[in-house]
Motif scaffolding. Structure first.
Motif, mmCIF file in Angstrom:
data_model
loop_
_atom_site.group_PDB
_atom_site.id
_atom_site.type_symbol
_atom_site.label_atom_id
_atom_site.label_comp_id
_atom_site.label_asym_id
_atom_site.label_seq_id
_atom_site.Cartn_x
_atom_site.Cartn_y
_atom_site.Cartn_z
ATOM 1 N N GLN A 103 69.662 47.115 60.499
ATOM 2 C CA GLN A 103 68.780 46.466 59.538
ATOM 3 C C GLN A 103 67.555 45.888 60.235
ATOM 4 O O GLN A 103 66.440 45.990 59.738
ATOM 5 N N SER A 106 65.251 48.747 61.017
ATOM 6 C CA SER A 106 64.623 49.208 59.774
ATOM 7 C C SER A 106 63.522 48.240 59.328
ATOM 8 O O SER A 106 62.436 48.658 58.923
ATOM 9 N N ASP A 107 63.790 46.939 59.423
ATOM 10 C CA ASP A 107 62.787 45.928 59.050
ATOM 11 C C ASP A 107 61.547 46.038 59.931
ATOM 12 O O ASP A 107 60.423 45.943 59.446
ATOM 13 N N LYS A 108 61.743 46.231 61.232
ATOM 14 C CA LYS A 108 60.611 46.360 62.153
ATOM 15 C C LYS A 108 59.791 47.605 61.837
ATOM 16 O O LYS A 108 58.564 47.573 61.804
ATOM 17 N N GLN A 109 60.471 48.727 61.587
ATOM 18 C CA GLN A 109 59.758 49.967 61.267
ATOM 19 C C GLN A 109 58.964 49.826 59.976
ATOM 20 O O GLN A 109 57.820 50.283 59.894
ATOM 21 N N ARG A 110 59.556 49.192 58.953
ATOM 22 C CA ARG A 110 58.860 48.973 57.689
ATOM 23 C C ARG A 110 57.640 48.080 57.889
ATOM 24 O O ARG A 110 56.555 48.357 57.378
ATOM 25 N N TYR A 111 57.794 47.012 58.661
ATOM 26 C CA TYR A 111 56.690 46.094 58.929
ATOM 27 C C TYR A 111 55.533 46.826 59.612
ATOM 28 O O TYR A 111 54.380 46.689 59.208
ATOM 29 N N ARG A 113 54.911 50.063 59.600
ATOM 30 C CA ARG A 113 54.342 51.029 58.652
ATOM 31 C C ARG A 113 53.406 50.327 57.668
ATOM 32 O O ARG A 113 52.286 50.791 57.419
ATOM 33 N N GLU A 114 53.839 49.177 57.138
ATOM 34 C CA GLU A 114 53.005 48.438 56.182
ATOM 35 C C GLU A 114 51.735 47.919 56.838
ATOM 36 O O GLU A 114 50.662 47.970 56.242
ATOM 37 N N GLU A 117 49.386 50.813 57.229
ATOM 38 C CA GLU A 117 48.788 51.168 55.936
ATOM 39 C C GLU A 117 47.689 50.184 55.558
ATOM 40 O O GLU A 117 46.636 50.580 55.069
#
Length: 143
Positions: A103, A106-111, A113-114, A117
């Motif tokens: 988790q 996953s949180d680091k990758q999402r951060y 990516r955001e 963007e």
């Protein structure tokens, strides 16, 4: 011997000798470090960032969150630092630890990516504004 209270020490550089019961915080280098509160002597490094650890300061003391899970150390200790106190959490099974680590990743990758963007969107708006300013100058419009 388990540590029950921790004293925050604000530094620019982390000292070579880390004392038990002290949480060294370097805002300049976005890191905090302390000796494991179980007493095993391991140094616990906690990077400070939106996807790692954060700290708060209140009139009651310093809190570091989320919890400290020393899964890679022999002690496997798990605790919170809240208002300069150490609050012990339940141990976790290997499967629970694996889920937490997944988790976190996953949180680091999402951060990331955001953030990328947002950066790309900002660059697009800056490009549009630059082109628009050139068009206005070409046709003699005043800004």
């Amino acid at each position: 011997m388990r540590v029950k209270q921790i004293t925050p020490v604000f530094v620019e550089f982390i000292p070579e000798q880390i004392e038990s019961g002290k949480l060294y915080i370097s805002d300049e280098y976005e890191i905090a470090i302390h000796k494991c509160c179980c007493g095993c002597g391991e140094e616990v490094v906690t990077p400070l960032s939106p996807v790692d650890w954060r700290y708060t300061i209140t009139s009651h003391g310093v809190s570091l969150f989320p919890s400290i899970g020393n899964w890679k150390y022999r002690c496997k200790s798990h605790y919170f630092i809240q208002d300069n106190g150490v609050l012990w959490a339940k141990g976790m099974s290997p499967a629970q630890i694996q889920r937490v680590e997944q988790q976190d990743l996953s949180d680091k990758q999402r951060y990331i990516r955001e953030r990328n963007e947002q950066h790309n969107t900002f660059d697009l708006f800056r490009l549009i504004a630059s082109v628009w300013n050139r068009v206005k100058r070409f046709f003699g419009f005043k800004s």
